[in-house]
Design an enzyme around this catalytic site. Structure first.
Site, short mmCIF file in Angstrom:
data_model
loop_
_atom_site.label_atom_id
_atom_site.label_comp_id
_atom_site.label_asym_id
_atom_site.label_seq_id
_atom_site.Cartn_x
_atom_site.Cartn_y
_atom_site.Cartn_z
N TYR A 176 42.56 -3.84 51.89
CA TYR A 176 42.58 -2.78 52.39
C TYR A 176 43.82 -1.76 51.74
O TYR A 176 44.66 -2.72 52.25
CB TYR A 176 42.30 -2.44 53.19
CG TYR A 176 42.96 -2.44 54.68
CD1 TYR A 176 43.37 -0.94 54.71
CD2 TYR A 176 43.04 -2.58 55.23
CE1 TYR A 176 44.61 -0.46 55.62
CE2 TYR A 176 43.81 -2.99 56.97
CZ TYR A 176 44.81 -1.97 56.99
OH TYR A 176 45.70 -2.17 57.91
N CYS A 177 43.88 -0.55 51.79
CA CYS A 177 44.90 -0.11 51.09
C CYS A 177 44.29 1.47 51.37
O CYS A 177 43.17 1.70 51.34
CB CYS A 177 45.61 0.12 49.85
SG CYS A 177 44.23 -0.01 48.57
N THR A 178 45.14 2.80 50.64
CA THR A 178 44.98 3.96 50.46
C THR A 178 43.66 4.38 49.82
O THR A 178 42.78 5.03 50.58
CB THR A 178 45.77 4.92 50.82
OG1 THR A 178 46.74 4.91 51.65
CG2 THR A 178 45.27 6.17 50.84
N GLY A 204 38.45 2.07 49.72
CA GLY A 204 40.05 2.41 50.53
C GLY A 204 39.52 2.74 52.12
O GLY A 204 38.53 3.13 52.27
N ILE A 205 40.67 2.96 52.45
CA ILE A 205 40.50 3.72 54.12
C ILE A 205 40.15 5.08 53.64
O ILE A 205 38.87 5.85 55.18
CB ILE A 205 42.06 3.81 54.63
CG1 ILE A 205 43.24 2.27 54.77
CG2 ILE A 205 41.90 4.43 55.93
CD1 ILE A 205 44.35 2.45 54.30
#
Length: 318
Positions: A176-178, A204-205
């Site tokens: 996962y990433c932003t 993403g988040i």
């Protein structure tokens, strides 16, 4: 709140990034938008702020273009601009992984997981969760149980994975990433490296935090963002602080840049300790002749020398 912050990307073909950047910058400035947009032959990656009216006009303008008609915008309300200027820059990549053999996420990328599916992965002990962001982003907030790569730049992630391959071999890996853009390329690289069971949090988040069912569950701390806000809340179920003050280790979610312009290291620090240690990460940076904290607060030479002695106390208690 009358302002909005937009976060978006799309992997697609832009034939002339230089001309596109020039035209797009003119459009953004005409609509009083501020932010950072990267364009390349592989697509667009942007985040910008403006009034609700201006950002709605921007999204309508993009969706009217056949190339961007299905582009997803992640939207945050804000009290004002999240950026000071407007930049649109042509780049080799819209997210820098610097691979010898590039990955095209349109053809090779990990399985997309919805927020609900990702939450199930978080609850699965046999799944390895990799945070594809930088260490300072992780230290402010992350998903519970996620692995923290020891990197300060996205382009260093592949080497870190190779060095720690034993942690992930023969396991289901979810990353996962932003906003999702880094994972699109990173998960594709993992597949090319021979990892077989690879998935990613779609959107993403930022998308997970706004999902009405997950409500950011299992996220600890705050999410780091690359604008003047520095961080935003994600978990609506429970509030936790995991960040620790650079100096005393107390719970802290306040990031600053080291006051030494030649260092600029990002550290978590309370207002009290920022003043106590002259906005610096170390004694060497605190005594630097161009210390920005000293200059901004008009601190006298005598007071400067006095506060430098606080580092002596720090070393005594270390």
């Amino acid at each position: 709140m009358n302002y909005q912050v937009l976060l978006y990307y799309k992997y697609m073909t832009i034939d002339d990034p230089e001309q596109f950047a020039q035209d797009h910058l003119a459009f953004c400035k005409a609509h009083h938008l501020k932010g950072r947009i990267l364009v390349s032959t592989e697509g667009i990656n942007g985040t910008l702020s403006g009034t609700k009216e201006e950002t709605e006009q921007y999204m309508a303008h993009m969706h009217a273009d056949e190339r961007f008609k299905d582009m997803v915008f992640k939207i945050d309300e804000a009290e004002g601009h999240a950026f000071k200027k407007m930049h649109v820059r042509p780049r080799k990549e819209i997210v820098a992984l610097d691979l010898e053999e590039d990955v095209d996420p349109r053809h090779t990328t990990g399985q997309y997981l919805s927020p609900v599916e990702f939450r199930k992965a978080l609850e699965d002990d046999d799944t390895v969760i990799i945070d594809a962001r930088n260490d300072y982003e992780f230290d402010l907030g992350h998903f519970r149980g996620a692995i923290r790569p020891n990197i300060t730049r996205f382009r260093d992630l592949p080497d870190w994975i190779k060095e720690n391959k034993a942690l992930f071999a023969d396991k289901k890996v979810v990353t996962y990433c932003t906003g999702g853009i880094r994972c699109e390329k990173f998960s594709g690289w993992l597949l090319k490296e021979g990892f077989e069971d690879i998935a990613q949090l779609h959107g993403g988040i930022a998308t997970y935090g706004k999902d009405p069912e997950t409500k950011g569950q299992y996220w600890d701390g705050k999410m780091y963002v690359f604008d003047d806000r520095i961080s935003v809340d994600i978990n609506e179920v429970e509030k936790t602080i995991i960040g620790k003050d650079w100096f005393d280790g107390k719970p802290c979610e306040r990031y600053i840049n080291c006051a030494n312009p030649e260092c600029n290291k990002q550290i978590l620090v309370s207002e009290e300790n920022e003043a106590k240690y002259l906005g610096a990460c170390s004694y060497e940076c605190a005594k630097h002749e161009r210390n920005r904290y000293v200059q901004a607060n008009n601190i006298s030479d005598n007071e400067w020398q006095h506060r430098l002695t606080n580092f002596d106390d720090l070393h005594q208690h270390a």
